[in-house]
Write a protein that holds these residues in place. Structure first.
Motif, PDB file in Angstrom:
ATOM      1  N   ASP A  98       0.845  -1.273   0.150  1.00  0.00           N
ATOM      2  CA  ASP A  98      -0.046  -0.061  -0.073  1.00  0.00           C
ATOM      3  C   ASP A  98       0.880   1.117  -0.006  1.00  0.00           C
ATOM      4  O   ASP A  98       1.954   1.177   0.328  1.00  0.00           O
ATOM      5  CB  ASP A  98      -0.771  -0.057   1.326  1.00  0.00           C
ATOM      6  CG  ASP A  98      -0.173  -0.156   2.492  1.00  0.00           C
ATOM      7  OD1 ASP A  98      -0.070   0.872   2.974  1.00  0.00           O
ATOM      8  OD2 ASP A  98       0.098  -1.073   3.040  1.00  0.00           O
ATOM      9  N   ASN A  99       0.306   2.377  -0.317  1.00  0.00           N
ATOM     10  CA  ASN A  99       1.016   3.818  -0.337  1.00  0.00           C
ATOM     11  C   ASN A  99       1.814   4.034   0.993  1.00  0.00           C
ATOM     12  O   ASN A  99       2.797   4.697   0.908  1.00  0.00           O
ATOM     13  CB  ASN A  99       0.175   4.721  -1.063  1.00  0.00           C
ATOM     14  CG  ASN A  99      -0.247   4.707  -2.487  1.00  0.00           C
ATOM     15  OD1 ASN A  99       0.708   3.983  -3.117  1.00  0.00           O
ATOM     16  ND2 ASN A  99      -1.336   5.214  -2.808  1.00  0.00           N
ATOM     17  N   GLN A 100       1.137   3.654   1.924  1.00  0.00           N
ATOM     18  CA  GLN A 100       1.838   4.116   3.414  1.00  0.00           C
ATOM     19  C   GLN A 100       3.047   3.319   3.717  1.00  0.00           C
ATOM     20  O   GLN A 100       4.092   3.880   4.061  1.00  0.00           O
ATOM     21  CB  GLN A 100       0.584   3.942   4.366  1.00  0.00           C
ATOM     22  CG  GLN A 100       1.059   4.108   5.742  1.00  0.00           C
ATOM     23  CD  GLN A 100       0.150   4.087   6.786  1.00  0.00           C
ATOM     24  OE1 GLN A 100      -1.243   3.468   6.629  1.00  0.00           O
ATOM     25  NE2 GLN A 100       0.588   4.041   8.089  1.00  0.00           N
ATOM     26  N   THR A 101       2.916   2.056   3.311  1.00  0.00           N
ATOM     27  CA  THR A 101       4.210   1.294   3.402  1.00  0.00           C
ATOM     28  C   THR A 101       5.267   1.601   2.669  1.00  0.00           C
ATOM     29  O   THR A 101       6.414   1.719   2.939  1.00  0.00           O
ATOM     30  CB  THR A 101       3.846  -0.345   3.246  1.00  0.00           C
ATOM     31  OG1 THR A 101       2.596  -0.701   4.072  1.00  0.00           O
ATOM     32  CG2 THR A 101       5.210  -1.090   3.568  1.00  0.00           C
TER      33      THR A 101
END
Length: 153
Positions: A98-101
């Protein structure tokens, strides 16, 4: 060491009475034919310890990680633990993430590793190239309408 310290304390004092700990003789507690030196050699030799290793990421063991999390864990080893300076080629590090990771974990790893080694990365995520401060970019385009013609910029 904390375990050994607590064990030594328990051998010196009888803690069965909660209100007072009575001092006891170590030699009175040893089996016949065993010396205090034998006990100390055993305790501080630590031969009774059996190390166990387990890879974890965010408190989850390896077998419970998603494919993306496993990829980040593996990349962590390649980017930070491997102290080599040979170039590293990474194909789609953002896959299954995901973008956060990507922003919180992957980008800092790549930025730190690129200070000491060349990193060649193939990605479908242009943001990854931008936030990782890429030195050089090669943009590939596949034009299916033109007979699958590939162009590079």
């Amino acid at each position: 060491m904390e375990f050994v310290a607590q064990l030594l304390k328990a051998l010196r004092y009888d803690h069965r009475q909660q209100d007072c700990a009575k001092e006891v003789s170590l030699t009175d507690q040893l089996r016949q034919g065993t010396s205090a030196k034998d006990l100390y050699n055993f305790l501080f030799g630590l031969s009774y310890l059996r190390p166990q290793f387990e890879l974890r990421w965010h408190a989850k063991p390896l077998d419970q990680l998603s494919p993306g999390e496993r990829g980040v864990l593996l990349l962590t080893f390649y980017l930070l633990v491997d102290r080599g300076d040979i170039p590293l080629i990474i194909d789609q590090p953002e896959e299954n993430l995901d973008n956060q990771t990507i922003a919180g974990t992957l980008v800092p790893l790549i930025k730190k590793a690129k200070k000491r080694r060349q990193i060649i990365m193939v990605t479908h995520n242009p943001n990854l190239a931008v936030v990782c401060d890429a030195d050089q970019l090669v943009y590939a385009n596949l034009n299916k309408a033109d007979g699958n013609r590939v162009t590079y910029v």
